[in-house]
Write an enzyme that holds these catalytic residues in place. Structure first.
Site, PDB file in Angstrom:
ATOM      1  CG  HIS A 200      -0.321   0.207   2.650  1.00 43.29           C
ATOM      2  ND1 HIS A 200      -0.484   1.508   3.122  1.00 43.29           N
ATOM      3  CD2 HIS A 200      -0.031  -0.488   3.402  1.00 43.29           C
ATOM      4  CE1 HIS A 200       0.283   1.396   4.328  1.00 43.29           C
ATOM      5  NE2 HIS A 200       0.536   0.304   4.599  1.00 43.29           N
TER       6      HIS A 200
ATOM      7  CG  ASP B 223       2.132   1.510   7.788  1.00 41.75           C
ATOM      8  OD1 ASP B 223       2.028   0.953   6.756  1.00 41.75           O
ATOM      9  OD2 ASP B 223       1.381   1.583   8.980  1.00 41.75           O
TER      10      ASP B 223
ATOM     11  CD  GLU C 124      -2.921  -1.314   4.961  1.00 47.10           C
ATOM     12  OE1 GLU C 124      -2.597  -2.323   5.885  1.00 47.10           O
ATOM     13  OE2 GLU C 124      -2.869  -0.298   5.507  1.00 47.10           O
ATOM     14  CD  GLU C 125      -2.342   2.475   7.262  1.00 42.31           C
ATOM     15  OE1 GLU C 125      -2.827   2.002   8.134  1.00 42.31           O
ATOM     16  OE2 GLU C 125      -0.950   2.507   7.129  1.00 42.31           O
TER      17      GLU C 125
ATOM     18  CG  ASP D 211       2.058  -2.785   5.192  1.00 42.86           C
ATOM     19  OD1 ASP D 211       2.538  -1.764   5.536  1.00 42.86           O
ATOM     20  OD2 ASP D 211       0.802  -3.211   5.258  1.00 42.86           O
TER      21      ASP D 211
ATOM     22  CG  HIS E 154      -0.716   3.747  11.893  1.00 39.52           C
ATOM     23  ND1 HIS E 154      -1.670   2.859  12.129  1.00 39.52           N
ATOM     24  CD2 HIS E 154       0.109   3.267  11.006  1.00 39.52           C
ATOM     25  CE1 HIS E 154      -1.893   2.053  11.091  1.00 39.52           C
ATOM     26  NE2 HIS E 154      -0.817   2.378  10.288  1.00 39.52           N
TER      27      HIS E 154
HETATM   28  N1  DPN Z   1      -0.343  -2.360   7.216  1.00 46.64           N
HETATM   29  C1  DPN Z   1      -0.233  -1.718   8.796  1.00 46.64           C
HETATM   30  C2  DPN Z   1      -1.432  -1.136   9.415  1.00 46.64           C
HETATM   31  O1  DPN Z   1      -2.256  -1.998   9.128  1.00 46.64           O
HETATM   32  O2  DPN Z   1      -1.296  -0.460   9.974  1.00 46.64           O
HETATM   33  C3  DPN Z   1       0.618  -2.454   9.531  1.00 46.64           C
HETATM   34  C4  DPN Z   1       1.062  -3.858   9.394  1.00 46.64           C
HETATM   35  C5  DPN Z   1       1.801  -4.390   8.321  1.00 46.64           C
HETATM   36  C6  DPN Z   1       0.775  -4.651  10.437  1.00 46.64           C
HETATM   37  C7  DPN Z   1       1.904  -5.702   8.143  1.00 46.64           C
HETATM   38  C8  DPN Z   1       0.962  -6.001  10.595  1.00 46.64           C
HETATM   39  C9  DPN Z   1       1.648  -6.542   9.348  1.00 46.64           C
HETATM   40 ZN    ZN Z   2       1.000  -0.376   6.415  1.00 44.66          ZN
END
Ligand code: DPN
Ligand code: ZN
Length: 316
Positions: free
Chosen positions: A119, A131, A165-166, A194, A286
Site C-alpha cells: 500500500h 508504513d 489500505e489504512e 508492508d 502510525h
Molecule cells: N499495514 C499496517 C497497518 O495496518 O497499519 C501495519 C502492518 C503491516 C501490520 C503488516 C501487520 C503486518
Molecule cells: Zn501498512
C-alpha cells in the site's frame, strides 16, 4: 547486498515447489537468471521523495488527501518512463476518490501472472515513510531493475501500489473484486510488502501455515535469501492486517516480508537480529515521527534484495 545462493536450500526449495506448483528459478534449468542487487541508496532516495511529497501536502500521504495522489503520480511517471504499462484504478471510499496504481511489465505468459504489491497510502497522522513508503519504494526499485536489466521472465510480472489500505484494505479489495473469475485464476501468486525498514527491525516472513492461502514455495524462496546472508527469520501471521488478505479471500497463494510494527522485540530476537529488546519494532508506527529518520537502512536493503530474489526466482 548480493545474494549467495546456498545449494542445500535450493534442493529443499525444489521439493517445496514440486508440492505447491510454484516453480523456482532453478527448475527452469541452467539458463535461470539471478536477481540483480537492489541499491539501497535508490530506495532511500525514493523515500526522500515521498517525504517531500508529504511535507508539501500537509504532512501526510493519506487517502483522500493531495499527498496520496501526488505519490501515485510520481511513481507512475517513473514506471511509464521505464516502459511499464500502467493503469490507475479509481474507487470511492469514505466520500473521497481513491487510486490503485497497477503496472504490467510487457511480455511473459499472461496466463501465469506473478504479482507483487504494497500500500502507498499513509495514515493522516504522518508521512508514512516506513508504513508503507518502505514497501512502496522497494517495489518501485525492483520494478525499475526489471526494466533496466531487460529481464524477460517466463511469467508475466505485475506490480501494484494500493490505495486506502489504512481504511481497511479498501484498494486491494476493490482491485481483486474488479477481476473476473478467469482473470483471478491467472494470478499464480501475490507477494505483499508492508513495512520493510522498521527502525528496530524484525526479520519476518509471512507464514505459509498461518496465512489462509500462504504459499510454502514463496516462504521458502524468501527464507532462502535470508539463509544466504545468515539471518534466521521468524514466521509471522499478518492475517487481515495487510493487502495480501484480499488475494487470500480470492484463493490466490500469498507471501511476503515484514520488519515489524507496534510489537515488542523479544530478547531472543535482539540476540539474533540486533536492535533493542523490550522496545517496539517501530515506535513511530502510525505517528507523525514515521519520517525518513524512522528507517533502518540495513533492514531496508536486505528486504529490497529479498523482494528482488523472490520476483526473479518465482517468475522463471
Ligand atoms: N499495514 C499496517 C497497518 O495496518 O497499519 C501495519 C502492518 C503491516 C501490520 C503488516 C501487520 C503486518
Ligand atoms: Zn501498512
Amino acid at each position: 547486498m548480493k545474494l549467495r545462493f546456498p545449494l542445500s536450500a535450493v534442493c529443499t526449495l525444489a521439493v517445496t515447489a514440486a508440492l505447491t506448483g510454484l516453480a523456482p528459478a532453478h527448475a527452469a534449468g541452467p539458463t535461470a537468471q539471478a536477481a540483480p542487487d537492489i541499491a539501497v541508496s535508490a530506495v532511500q532516495a525514493d523515500l526522500t521523495q515521498l517525504q517531500s511529497i508529504a511535507t508539501a501536502n500537509g504532512g501526510n500521504r493519506a487517502h483522500g488527501r493531495p499527498g496520496y495522489k501526488a505519490s501515485v503520480d510520481w511513481i507512475k511517471s517513473k514506471l511509464d518512463a521505464a516502459g511499464y504499462t500502467t493503469r490507475v484504478q479509481t474507487f470511492t471510499s469514505n466520500g473521497a476518490t481513491g487510486y490503485n496504481l497497477v503496472a504490467d511489465w510487457p511480455g511473459g505468459d499472461t496466463d501465469n501472472v506473478l504479482m507483487a504489491g504494497g500500500h502507498l497510502d499513509s495514515v493522516t497522522a504522518g508521512p508514512g515513510i516506513n508504513d508503507n513508503g518502505s514497501g512502496s519504494a522497494t517495489l518501485l526499485e525492483v520494478a525499475l531493475s526489471v526494466a533496466r536489466s531487460g529481464y524477460q521472465p517466463t511469467k508475466h510480472l505485475r506490480f501494484a501500489w494500493w490505495g486506502a489500505e489504512e481504511l481497511g484494505l479498501v484498494g486491494s479489495t476493490r482491485y481483486v473484486n474488479s477481476l473476473t473469475t478467469t482473470e483471478r485464476a491467472k494470478i499464480d501468486a501475490y507477494l505483499n510488502f508492508d513495512m520493510t525498514g522498521s527502525p528496530n527491525p524484525g526479520y519476518f516472513v509471512y507464514s505459509s501455515s498461518g496465512e489462509p492461502t500462504g504459499s510454502a514455495a514463496i516462504e521458502a524462496t524468501l527464507n532462502d535469501y535470508y539463509a544466504g546472508i545468515g539471518i534466521d527469520t521468524d514466521p509471522i501471521t499478518v492475517g487481515g492486517r495487510s493487502d495480501h488478505a484480499a488475494f487470500s479471500a480470492a484463493g490466490i497463494p500469498t507471501g511476503g516480508t515484514f520488519s515489524g510494527a507496534e510489537g515488542i522485540k523479544t530478547s531472543t530476537q535482539a540476540a539474533k537480529w540486533g536492535g533493542t529488546a523490550g522496545r517496539a519494532y517501530d515506535p513511530c508506527y502510525h505517528r507523525s515521527c514515521d519520517t525518513t529518520s524512522n528507517i533502518n537502512a540495513t533492514a531496508l536493503d536486505r528486504n529490497a534484495d529479498a523482494v528482488a530474489h523472490a520476483v526473479w526466482t518465482l517468475s522463471q
